[in-house]
Scaffold this motif. Sequence first.
Motif, PDB file in Angstrom:
ATOM      1  N   ILE A  74     -61.506  35.136  34.983  1.00 55.96           N
ATOM      2  CA  ILE A  74     -60.785  35.881  34.099  1.00 55.96           C
ATOM      3  C   ILE A  74     -61.456  36.904  33.273  1.00 55.96           C
ATOM      4  O   ILE A  74     -62.579  36.792  32.864  1.00 55.96           O
ATOM      5  N   GLU A  75     -60.788  38.182  33.328  1.00 60.90           N
ATOM      6  CA  GLU A  75     -61.561  39.368  32.907  1.00 60.90           C
ATOM      7  C   GLU A  75     -61.798  39.484  31.308  1.00 60.90           C
ATOM      8  O   GLU A  75     -61.164  38.648  30.578  1.00 60.90           O
ATOM      9  N   SER A  76     -63.053  39.635  31.077  1.00 62.10           N
ATOM     10  CA  SER A  76     -64.143  40.308  31.906  1.00 62.10           C
ATOM     11  C   SER A  76     -65.214  39.306  32.206  1.00 62.10           C
ATOM     12  O   SER A  76     -65.915  39.658  33.037  1.00 62.10           O
ATOM     13  N   ARG A  77     -65.747  38.770  31.012  1.00 66.08           N
ATOM     14  CA  ARG A  77     -66.861  38.054  31.309  1.00 66.08           C
ATOM     15  C   ARG A  77     -66.789  36.805  32.540  1.00 66.08           C
ATOM     16  O   ARG A  77     -67.676  36.200  33.007  1.00 66.08           O
ATOM     17  N   GLY A  78     -65.595  36.397  32.560  1.00 62.10           N
ATOM     18  CA  GLY A  78     -65.203  35.227  33.792  1.00 62.10           C
ATOM     19  C   GLY A  78     -65.591  35.999  34.974  1.00 62.10           C
ATOM     20  O   GLY A  78     -65.891  35.045  35.887  1.00 62.10           O
ATOM     21  N   PHE A  79     -65.608  37.201  35.186  1.00 59.67           N
ATOM     22  CA  PHE A  79     -65.869  37.643  36.380  1.00 59.67           C
ATOM     23  C   PHE A  79     -67.492  37.480  36.850  1.00 59.67           C
ATOM     24  O   PHE A  79     -67.688  37.452  38.116  1.00 59.67           O
ATOM     25  N   ILE A  80     -68.073  37.750  35.621  1.00 63.76           N
ATOM     26  CA  ILE A  80     -69.519  37.618  36.095  1.00 63.76           C
ATOM     27  C   ILE A  80     -70.036  36.155  36.296  1.00 63.76           C
ATOM     28  O   ILE A  80     -70.602  35.979  37.492  1.00 63.76           O
ATOM     29  N   PHE A  81     -69.463  35.346  35.541  1.00 61.90           N
ATOM     30  CA  PHE A  81     -69.870  33.920  35.946  1.00 61.90           C
ATOM     31  C   PHE A  81     -69.070  33.248  37.125  1.00 61.90           C
ATOM     32  O   PHE A  81     -69.516  32.593  37.990  1.00 61.90           O
ATOM     33  N   GLY A  82     -67.995  33.726  37.300  1.00 59.14           N
ATOM     34  CA  GLY A  82     -67.141  33.405  38.420  1.00 59.14           C
ATOM     35  C   GLY A  82     -67.405  33.837  39.811  1.00 59.14           C
ATOM     36  O   GLY A  82     -67.718  33.345  40.806  1.00 59.14           O
ATOM     37  N   ALA A  83     -67.967  35.280  39.826  1.00 59.85           N
ATOM     38  CA  ALA A  83     -68.432  35.685  41.100  1.00 59.85           C
ATOM     39  C   ALA A  83     -69.617  35.073  41.326  1.00 59.85           C
ATOM     40  O   ALA A  83     -70.172  34.867  42.574  1.00 59.85           O
ATOM     41  N   ALA A  84     -70.627  35.076  40.399  1.00 58.33           N
ATOM     42  CA  ALA A  84     -72.018  34.460  40.769  1.00 58.33           C
ATOM     43  C   ALA A  84     -71.784  33.149  41.293  1.00 58.33           C
ATOM     44  O   ALA A  84     -72.607  32.758  42.246  1.00 58.33           O
ATOM     45  N   LEU A  85     -70.680  32.128  40.603  1.00 62.41           N
ATOM     46  CA  LEU A  85     -70.580  30.858  41.238  1.00 62.41           C
ATOM     47  C   LEU A  85     -69.967  30.921  42.588  1.00 62.41           C
ATOM     48  O   LEU A  85     -70.255  30.188  43.509  1.00 62.41           O
ATOM     49  N   CYS A  91     -67.771  31.153  48.627  1.00 61.83           N
ATOM     50  CA  CYS A  91     -66.240  30.867  48.497  1.00 61.83           C
ATOM     51  C   CYS A  91     -65.824  32.317  48.054  1.00 61.83           C
ATOM     52  O   CYS A  91     -66.423  32.824  47.294  1.00 61.83           O
ATOM     53  N   GLY A  92     -64.414  32.370  48.018  1.00 62.83           N
ATOM     54  CA  GLY A  92     -63.840  33.567  47.544  1.00 62.83           C
ATOM     55  C   GLY A  92     -63.710  33.667  46.121  1.00 62.83           C
ATOM     56  O   GLY A  92     -63.756  32.745  45.365  1.00 62.83           O
ATOM     57  N   PHE A  93     -63.220  34.965  45.677  1.00 68.44           N
ATOM     58  CA  PHE A  93     -62.980  35.080  44.390  1.00 68.44           C
ATOM     59  C   PHE A  93     -61.772  35.865  44.141  1.00 68.44           C
ATOM     60  O   PHE A  93     -61.586  36.868  44.635  1.00 68.44           O
ATOM     61  N   VAL A  94     -61.095  35.181  43.071  1.00 67.32           N
ATOM     62  CA  VAL A  94     -59.778  35.994  42.889  1.00 67.32           C
ATOM     63  C   VAL A  94     -59.863  36.683  41.322  1.00 67.32           C
ATOM     64  O   VAL A  94     -60.129  35.869  40.128  1.00 67.32           O
ATOM     65  N   PRO A  95     -59.607  37.732  40.996  1.00 72.41           N
ATOM     66  CA  PRO A  95     -59.695  38.093  39.522  1.00 72.41           C
ATOM     67  C   PRO A  95     -58.411  37.864  38.800  1.00 72.41           C
ATOM     68  O   PRO A  95     -57.395  38.473  39.403  1.00 72.41           O
ATOM     69  N   ILE A  96     -58.358  37.628  37.631  1.00 73.69           N
ATOM     70  CA  ILE A  96     -57.064  37.504  36.645  1.00 73.69           C
ATOM     71  C   ILE A  96     -57.506  38.724  35.787  1.00 73.69           C
ATOM     72  O   ILE A  96     -58.501  38.595  35.076  1.00 73.69           O
ATOM     73  N   ARG A  97     -56.620  39.574  35.717  1.00 67.48           N
ATOM     74  CA  ARG A  97     -56.985  40.891  34.686  1.00 67.48           C
ATOM     75  C   ARG A  97     -55.923  41.238  33.738  1.00 67.48           C
ATOM     76  O   ARG A  97     -54.883  40.509  33.757  1.00 67.48           O
ATOM     77  N   LYS A  98     -56.452  42.084  32.705  1.00 63.51           N
ATOM     78  CA  LYS A  98     -55.465  42.513  31.741  1.00 63.51           C
ATOM     79  C   LYS A  98     -54.544  43.260  32.244  1.00 63.51           C
ATOM     80  O   LYS A  98     -54.396  43.667  33.457  1.00 63.51           O
ATOM     81  N   PRO A  99     -53.372  43.734  31.648  1.00 60.94           N
ATOM     82  CA  PRO A  99     -52.110  44.330  32.140  1.00 60.94           C
ATOM     83  C   PRO A  99     -52.534  45.436  32.988  1.00 60.94           C
ATOM     84  O   PRO A  99     -53.345  46.442  32.440  1.00 60.94           O
ATOM     85  N   ASN A 100     -51.708  45.815  34.031  1.00 59.45           N
ATOM     86  CA  ASN A 100     -51.726  47.131  34.548  1.00 59.45           C
ATOM     87  C   ASN A 100     -52.998  47.534  35.252  1.00 59.45           C
ATOM     88  O   ASN A 100     -53.422  48.903  35.405  1.00 59.45           O
ATOM     89  N   LYS A 101     -53.995  46.664  35.610  1.00 56.53           N
ATOM     90  CA  LYS A 101     -55.133  46.928  36.307  1.00 56.53           C
ATOM     91  C   LYS A 101     -55.199  46.764  37.631  1.00 56.53           C
ATOM     92  O   LYS A 101     -55.667  47.239  38.353  1.00 56.53           O
ATOM     93  N   LEU A 102     -54.299  45.803  37.878  1.00 59.62           N
ATOM     94  CA  LEU A 102     -54.370  45.129  39.520  1.00 59.62           C
ATOM     95  C   LEU A 102     -53.347  46.122  40.412  1.00 59.62           C
ATOM     96  O   LEU A 102     -52.345  46.546  39.525  1.00 59.62           O
ATOM     97  N   PRO A 103     -53.894  46.718  41.433  1.00 56.55           N
ATOM     98  CA  PRO A 103     -52.949  47.668  42.173  1.00 56.55           C
ATOM     99  C   PRO A 103     -51.686  47.145  42.765  1.00 56.55           C
ATOM    100  O   PRO A 103     -50.751  48.247  43.016  1.00 56.55           O
ATOM    101  N   ARG A 104     -51.695  46.085  42.972  1.00 58.22           N
ATOM    102  CA  ARG A 104     -50.423  45.325  43.899  1.00 58.22           C
ATOM    103  C   ARG A 104     -49.749  44.639  43.032  1.00 58.22           C
ATOM    104  O   ARG A 104     -49.734  44.468  41.927  1.00 58.22           O
ATOM    105  N   ALA A 105     -48.595  44.078  43.753  1.00 64.19           N
ATOM    106  CA  ALA A 105     -47.501  43.257  42.925  1.00 64.19           C
ATOM    107  C   ALA A 105     -48.086  42.083  42.296  1.00 64.19           C
ATOM    108  O   ALA A 105     -49.076  41.540  42.889  1.00 64.19           O
TER     109      ALA A 105
END
Length: 188
Positions: A74-85, A91-105
């Motif tokens: 979860i943006e933003s500090r969840g990216f740091i710990f989640g990506a390291a884990l 395994c793969g990593f999926v970002p959950i972001r604040k509105p209007n940051k992700l480029p696709r649907a």
Amino acid sequence: MSVPRSVKVCQAIRSAAMVINLKDFIKDVPDFPKPGILFKDVTPLLWSGPAFAAAIEELDRMTQAVDYEVIIGIESRGFIFGAALAQRRQCGFVPIRKPNKLPRATFKQTYALEYGEDSLEMHQDALAGHKALIVDDVLATGGTAEAAARLVDKSHGDLAGFAFLIELDFLKGRPRLSPHPVASLLHF
Ligand code: AMP
């Protein structure tokens, strides 16, 4: 018999996890970002290579029994710990972001804050039925993590559990995440 170098490195990190008190690397910042909030600053932990490594190692150990295939940060500090884990687990990593940051649907989930509301978004095709572990730095009231869980539902993913560096026990966020397993490394 000589011990391979990779094993020696693992042992060093494991012993670091035992001797380091990770709470010493969390700094309290009163009245940030607004009056009345005691902010848990994780940047001293991130600054220390051994402390950061020990935290990720311990989070990995605590989630060994959780059956997941992908990590959601979860943006933003969840990216740091989640990506390291995710790197540690390969395994793969999926970002959950604040509105209007992700480029696709995206799917969007709005949730209540103390004053007002906020929203989170995730790519609609990000999970594709995979089992996901949601990771963030702090579990406080649980509203953010609950909104992330709703996004997993919306995308027809499978929620395997949650992992947090810090849980603020007095805010009682954990029951909101029931019945999924919740692993928190440091309790305040
Ligand atoms: P909540 O939705 O109340 O569980 O809040 C969790 C989210 O807000 C996490 O993404 C945290 O980064 C942030 N957060 C909430 N309270 C704190 C705090 N006291 N210190 C640092 N971050 C916090």
